[in-house]
Write a protein that holds these residues in place. Structure first.
Motif, PDB file in Angstrom:
ATOM      1  N   ARG A 233      -3.378  -8.619  -3.479  1.00 10.44           N
ATOM      2  CA  ARG A 233      -4.048  -7.414  -3.960  1.00 10.44           C
ATOM      3  C   ARG A 233      -4.926  -7.721  -5.175  1.00 10.44           C
ATOM      4  O   ARG A 233      -6.089  -7.311  -5.240  1.00 10.44           O
TER       5      ARG A 233
ATOM      6  N   ASP B  74      -8.861  -7.222  -4.961  1.00 10.95           N
ATOM      7  CA  ASP B  74      -9.494  -6.192  -5.789  1.00 10.95           C
ATOM      8  C   ASP B  74     -10.575  -6.783  -6.686  1.00 10.95           C
ATOM      9  O   ASP B  74     -11.659  -6.218  -6.830  1.00 10.95           O
TER      10      ASP B  74
ATOM     11  N   ARG C 147     -13.525  -7.571  -4.598  1.00  7.31           N
ATOM     12  CA  ARG C 147     -14.214  -6.347  -4.221  1.00  7.31           C
ATOM     13  C   ARG C 147     -15.104  -5.850  -5.361  1.00  7.31           C
ATOM     14  O   ARG C 147     -16.234  -5.413  -5.145  1.00  7.31           O
ATOM     15  N   ASP C 148     -14.574  -5.932  -6.572  1.00  5.78           N
ATOM     16  CA  ASP C 148     -15.370  -5.509  -7.728  1.00  5.78           C
ATOM     17  C   ASP C 148     -16.646  -6.321  -7.842  1.00  5.78           C
ATOM     18  O   ASP C 148     -17.723  -5.775  -8.077  1.00  5.78           O
TER      19      ASP C 148
ATOM     20  N   GLU D 163     -14.040  -8.787   2.860  1.00  7.56           N
ATOM     21  CA  GLU D 163     -14.644  -7.992   1.788  1.00  7.56           C
ATOM     22  C   GLU D 163     -16.166  -8.061   1.831  1.00  7.56           C
ATOM     23  O   GLU D 163     -16.849  -7.098   1.487  1.00  7.56           O
TER      24      GLU D 163
END
Lengths: 129, 129, 129, 129
Positions: free
Chosen positions: C90, C94, C97-98, D120
DNA sequence: GTGGTCTAGACCACC
DNA sequence: GTGGTCTAGACCACG
């Protein structure tokens, strides 16, 4: 802020602080969206160390009850009210359950237990006002 | 000895031991004059540190609930029964009082508190048998 | 314990500690049930303040990854492995993704972005050994 | 000005402002020589503190991306476009490198990492339009 | 020995 | 001014 700290009753000071904030939100004394007093200010008021207040705030942030606004201060989140209300109920119910479990395990007579409960409940009503 | 220790539930292990001995005396499971297992034996049975058992015994000796019999071991005193009964009541009443005090201080609605108490009391009855 | 702290790279030291413990559990370097080095010992090894280590431990306890055994030390919980593995995924997903969101928002040309990704991925493979 | 500020996402507000200006120049949304809104105006639009906007402008002036025109306001410099384009690439590449470094350090399986990256990247493409 | 709490005081980034 | 981090050092309960 209007609450009291007892530095020597076994409950950690930072927890007394965070609980009382939680309860204040639950009861509507502090509203979601509102800013709460700064770490330093609250520490001064309660005569405790700022780090102790900061720890209470941090714990509440971890639960998404408080939220810091950078360089500005700390605010109550919008979802906080519901969380605090259910957390309050949960805390009290769990503690009550523990006491009753111990009473049962101690083989205390049931009628006597019932009597104690009634008496203490009446007591607590009186102290309420 | 037939009780259980939970090393990670917040209550100090030595206190779990002393309380359960106390409760056993109060309920008549252990009789005044009876010997109880040695520190080492009990520690082995419960899988805990002998120092911890020793501390529980010491606390109970300080309350004149246990006494050492020279060269033989540790026995329940003759005055123990009454002391344990009242101590049991006191422990439970005090814990109950704390919970109710916190409930009151949290401004939890009184009717809701009453409901929680009733529900949990019923619950604990069911678990009893 | 075999990991490294960089006191001046923006990431709080306590977080570097807790993440590296998490990753070590995820990768199987530390096994559930095992004790980990004491606060004081780890602090000495990493040349940081014990309070900083304690904070990392506390954070991991809040996530039920570590568990303190009173008076004894700190152990990895049994559910920790799975939690750490998914937390690791995760965290990385994450953060990735940012970055990609920012790249998109910056209107960086997609082919160029793809090129950067490929190049850096190759780079990271090389550094692996 | 058409960008958005998130006051509580970890990235300093002044940096969100300066980055978004930089990205707008890089993508050609703002052209060299153009004036940009005044500190006060932009602060009002974004509902943030003027000091914060001022700091973002100052940072960009230090990089010779913005320049003040005496008595008139702030303009994008003529060399800005190229600088912003390379700065944009650098920012994104560096962040990507950090993520991959952490992934590697966490001992995440390489195939899994590759899978996350692909997923992603596809995701971010979809969100693009 | 262990972890937990609290204090004191410093420094930093942010607004 | 704000909160966040870190250090240093003290004290306590527990095993």
């Amino acid at each position: 802020m209007f609450f009291q700290i007892n530095p020597s009753n076994g409950i950690p000071v930072y927890e007394q602080v965070s609980r009382q904030i939680m309860f204040a939100v639950a009861s509507g004394s502090i509203l979601p969206g509102e800013m709460i007093p700064s770490v330093r200010e609250l520490a001064r008021e309660l005569a405790i160390n700022p780090n102790t207040v900061a720890r209470a705030f941090r714990d509440l942030q971890d639960q998404n009850i408080l939220q810091t606004v950078r360089g500005t201060g700390v605010a109550v989140t919008h979802g906080a009210r519901a969380k605090c209300i259910s957390a309050r109920t949960r805390v009290i119910r769990d503690r009550l359950r523990d006491v009753l479990a111990e009473a049962r395990q101690s083989q205390l007579d049931e009628a006597e237990l019932q009597a104690i409960i009634d008496a203490e409940f009446e007591n607590s009503k009186k102290r309420k006002h």
